[in-house]
Design an enzyme around this catalytic site. Structure first.
Site, PDB file in Angstrom:
ATOM      1  N   SER A  41     -84.473 -44.088  14.316  1.00  0.00           N
ATOM      2  CA  SER A  41     -83.263 -44.867  14.631  1.00  0.00           C
ATOM      3  C   SER A  41     -82.982 -44.895  16.129  1.00  0.00           C
ATOM      4  O   SER A  41     -82.019 -45.495  16.581  1.00  0.00           O
ATOM      5  CB  SER A  41     -82.051 -44.291  13.883  1.00  0.00           C
ATOM      6  OG  SER A  41     -81.903 -42.910  14.154  1.00  0.00           O
ATOM      7  N   HIS A  77     -53.434 -80.287   4.296  1.00  0.00           N
ATOM      8  CA  HIS A  77     -54.611 -81.079   3.867  1.00  0.00           C
ATOM      9  C   HIS A  77     -55.181 -81.874   5.046  1.00  0.00           C
ATOM     10  O   HIS A  77     -55.798 -82.913   4.839  1.00  0.00           O
ATOM     11  CB  HIS A  77     -54.264 -82.038   2.731  1.00  0.00           C
ATOM     12  CG  HIS A  77     -53.511 -81.409   1.609  1.00  0.00           C
ATOM     13  ND1 HIS A  77     -54.126 -80.889   0.484  1.00  0.00           N
ATOM     14  CD2 HIS A  77     -52.179 -81.175   1.450  1.00  0.00           C
ATOM     15  CE1 HIS A  77     -53.203 -80.377  -0.331  1.00  0.00           C
ATOM     16  NE2 HIS A  77     -52.013 -80.538   0.231  1.00  0.00           N
ATOM     17  N   ASN A 134     -68.558 -80.080  25.791  1.00  0.00           N
ATOM     18  CA  ASN A 134     -68.543 -79.491  24.447  1.00  0.00           C
ATOM     19  C   ASN A 134     -67.757 -78.181  24.374  1.00  0.00           C
ATOM     20  O   ASN A 134     -67.876 -77.348  25.268  1.00  0.00           O
ATOM     21  CB  ASN A 134     -69.980 -79.226  23.985  1.00  0.00           C
ATOM     22  CG  ASN A 134     -70.774 -80.512  23.839  1.00  0.00           C
ATOM     23  OD1 ASN A 134     -70.221 -81.563  23.513  1.00  0.00           O
ATOM     24  ND2 ASN A 134     -72.073 -80.428  24.094  1.00  0.00           N
ATOM     25  N   GLU A 183     -66.831 -73.014  19.092  1.00  0.00           N
ATOM     26  CA  GLU A 183     -67.837 -73.288  18.058  1.00  0.00           C
ATOM     27  C   GLU A 183     -68.656 -72.037  17.754  1.00  0.00           C
ATOM     28  O   GLU A 183     -68.915 -71.702  16.596  1.00  0.00           O
ATOM     29  CB  GLU A 183     -68.780 -74.400  18.518  1.00  0.00           C
ATOM     30  CG  GLU A 183     -68.155 -75.775  18.530  1.00  0.00           C
ATOM     31  CD  GLU A 183     -69.134 -76.800  19.103  1.00  0.00           C
ATOM     32  OE1 GLU A 183     -69.862 -77.420  18.315  1.00  0.00           O
ATOM     33  OE2 GLU A 183     -69.181 -76.957  20.336  1.00  0.00           O
TER      34      GLU A 183
HETATM   35  N1  ARG Z   1     -80.716 -40.682  12.236  1.00  0.00           N
HETATM   36  C1  ARG Z   1     -79.914 -40.264  11.148  1.00  0.00           C
HETATM   37  C2  ARG Z   1     -78.859 -41.303  10.845  1.00  0.00           C
HETATM   38  O1  ARG Z   1     -78.630 -42.062  11.673  1.00  0.00           O
HETATM   39  C3  ARG Z   1     -79.211 -38.985  11.477  1.00  0.00           C
HETATM   40  C4  ARG Z   1     -78.935 -38.137  10.290  1.00  0.00           C
HETATM   41  C5  ARG Z   1     -80.233 -37.761   9.670  1.00  0.00           C
HETATM   42  N2  ARG Z   1     -80.162 -36.694   8.756  1.00  0.00           N
HETATM   43  C6  ARG Z   1     -81.226 -36.388   8.034  1.00  0.00           C
HETATM   44  N3  ARG Z   1     -81.083 -35.360   7.261  1.00  0.00           N
HETATM   45  N4  ARG Z   1     -82.299 -37.082   8.033  1.00  0.00           N
HETATM   46  O2  ARG Z   1     -78.299 -41.344   9.791  1.00  0.00           O
END
Ligand code: ARG
Length: 474
Positions: free
Chosen positions: A23, A156, A285, A290
């Site tokens: 992530s 309307h 525009n 928009e």
């Molecule tokens: N990257 C994870 C999230 O955003 C953090 C928590 C992860 N916890 C785990 N036990 N894998 O949710």
């Protein structure tokens, strides 16, 4: 690369798995919140005798360096370390060595990520309330300068009854007031401290959760460790509240688009807020309203996405929940951009009073007032309604408006109509006659100004009282 959790494993992670589950490419936005949370955690561990004060001081100094280096882009955040939490810990180990391994004592990424999300969102909510208030102020200013500007009110999308432009602007002020109040209410539930929940079942260490909550200026503690790590209601609430804000912005946008068409010609947006056509030289525009109208789709999508991710999810943390971030960031940034443009766009918008007045004068939106006039002469409303319907039909056939009829012509429909009808049916009289609380009569709109001003003052002091608490300055 050695994983922080590598002990139980005999093989390296598949490269694609690593990329798929990471992530870091989006939760890097949480770096500052993560580090501030870690500092409060370590501080607490030291006061509870779980770490020595010297250890805590070294860790905190190291975290400061990591914070600085991330902030100025001096370090690489690595997919191999999956998320912001483990990246920070790895970077810390580069700064201070094995002592960094003590940072995660009594904590899990599950409560850590919940903390980061709450720290992030409470700041966003306070800023958004401030932006909404700025928009309310712009609308209120337009309202005040247009107390005497009369235009047709529509139902309307057909001309219905005259109102003032001030009254119309104030409708939006109250709409956005409800958004402000919803966000303020949600703040109470965001501002609860989850740390100490650990992975799901708390911790065996004698930690002091309240100390962490106080340090980070939370209003209270999440009361159940399972709930603390499973709960993303506060994210959903944010996505729902912002969906409502977007819906409101889209309605205002739609009116701005219509009003700035040649057909309406009620307003002109300032050149600085419009764009041209690459082919048609004459075009100007209304791209901003928009696009704001268009982006409402994404904001709703983020809400539905999150509701669906959470649906049927068992307690406690599941990796599904990592999906909570991108939609939240996207919505926060989308709204921030829209609101930043809307206040100045409304402020600088030119209101074409003459075109509005022409629309209201050359139209039958005073028909209800003729019926009400007859009611004043003791004609039952239903009967008056039918009579006026015939008068209007007569005018349509003749190609004129009610005020163009002679008294003789009026008398073909009702003897009750007298000379004073000509005064009663002017746009000014028609608006002034609607003198009920919440109505468009001038004094009633001025009452609305007063009430809105009180709300705005209250919102601003709410923002002010929280701004320093939610702004993390390392
Ligand atoms: N990257 C994870 C999230 O955003 C953090 C928590 C992860 N916890 C785990 N036990 N894998 O949710």
């Amino acid at each position: 690369m050695t994983k922080l959790w590598g002990g139980r494993f005999t093989k390296a992670t598949n490269q694609l798995v690593e990329e798929y589950t990471a992530s870091i490419n989006f939760d890097r936005k949480l770096a500052r919140y993560d580090i501030i949370g870690s500092m409060a955690h370590v501080d607490m561990l030291a006061s509870c005798g779980i770490l020595t004060h010297q250890e805590a001081a070294i860790i905190i100094e190291g975290l400061n360096k990591v914070d600085y280096k991330i902030e100025c882009g001096k370090v690489e955040l690595d997919v191999g370390h999956e998320d912001i939490h483990m990246n920070v810990e790895q970077l810390l180990s580069k700064e201070i060595g094995p002592l960094s391994g003590k940072l995660h004592t009594g904590r899990s990424r599950n409560d850590q990520v919940a903390l980061d999300m709450r720290l992030y969102l409470r700041e966003v909510v306070v800023d958004m309330v401030e932006q909404l208030v700025q928009l309310q102020q712009a609308l209120l200013t337009q309202a005040k300068t247009n107390l005497d500007t009369i235009l047709p009110g529509y139902t309307h999308l057909q001309r219905a009854q005259p109102v003032s432009f001030a009254h119309h602007m104030m409708a939006y002020v109250f709409m956005f007031q409800r958004d402000v109040e919803r966000l303020q209410d949600s703040f109470k539930r965001i501002n609860q401290m989850p740390l100490g929940a650990g992975a799901l079942a708390g911790t065996t260490f004698p930690i002091d959760r309240q100390q962490v909550a106080d340090k980070l200026q939370f209003d209270g503690l999440c009361e159940n460790s399972l709930d603390a790590v499973s709960d993303r209601d506060f994210v959903i609430e944010f996505l729902a509240n912002t969906s409502m804000v977007s819906m409101h912005l889209s309605r205002l946008s739609e009116e701005l688009v219509q009003w700035s068409s040649t057909e309406f010609n009620f307003i002109e947006l300032d050149d600085a807020f419009c764009t041209g056509s690459s082919m048609m030289p004459q075009k100007k525009n209304p791209d901003v309203p928009e696009l704001v109208r268009g982006k409402t789709g994404r904001v709703y999508g983020n809400l539905i996405g999150m509701l669906t991710t959470l649906k049927s999810l068992p307690l406690a943390y599941n990796k599904d929940m990592q999906e909570d971030k991108e939609g939240m960031f996207d919505t926060a940034e989308t709204l921030k951009g829209a609101l930043a443009l809307f206040a100045p766009m409304i402020e600088t918008m030119h209101v074409n009073k003459e075109a509005m007045y022409k629309a209201v004068a050359e139209d039958y939106s005073n028909a209800t007032d003729l019926a009400d006039y007859l009611v004043g002469k003791n004609v039952p409303f239903r009967e008056a309604h039918a009579v006026v319907g015939q008068v209007v039909l007569h005018c349509i056939n003749k190609g004129c408006y009610l005020l163009d009829l002679s008294l003789e012509e009026f008398h073909q429909f009702s003897d009750a109509i007298e000379e004073d009808i000509y005064e009663a049916l002017t746009p000014e009289s028609v608006v002034a006659a609607r003198n009920v609380p919440g109505g468009p009569a001038k004094n009633r709109v001025q009452e609305q100004f007063l009430s809105a001003e009180q709300s705005i003052t209250a919102s601003l002091s709410w923002v002010q009282s929280l701004q320093s608490a939610v702004k993390l300055d390392g």
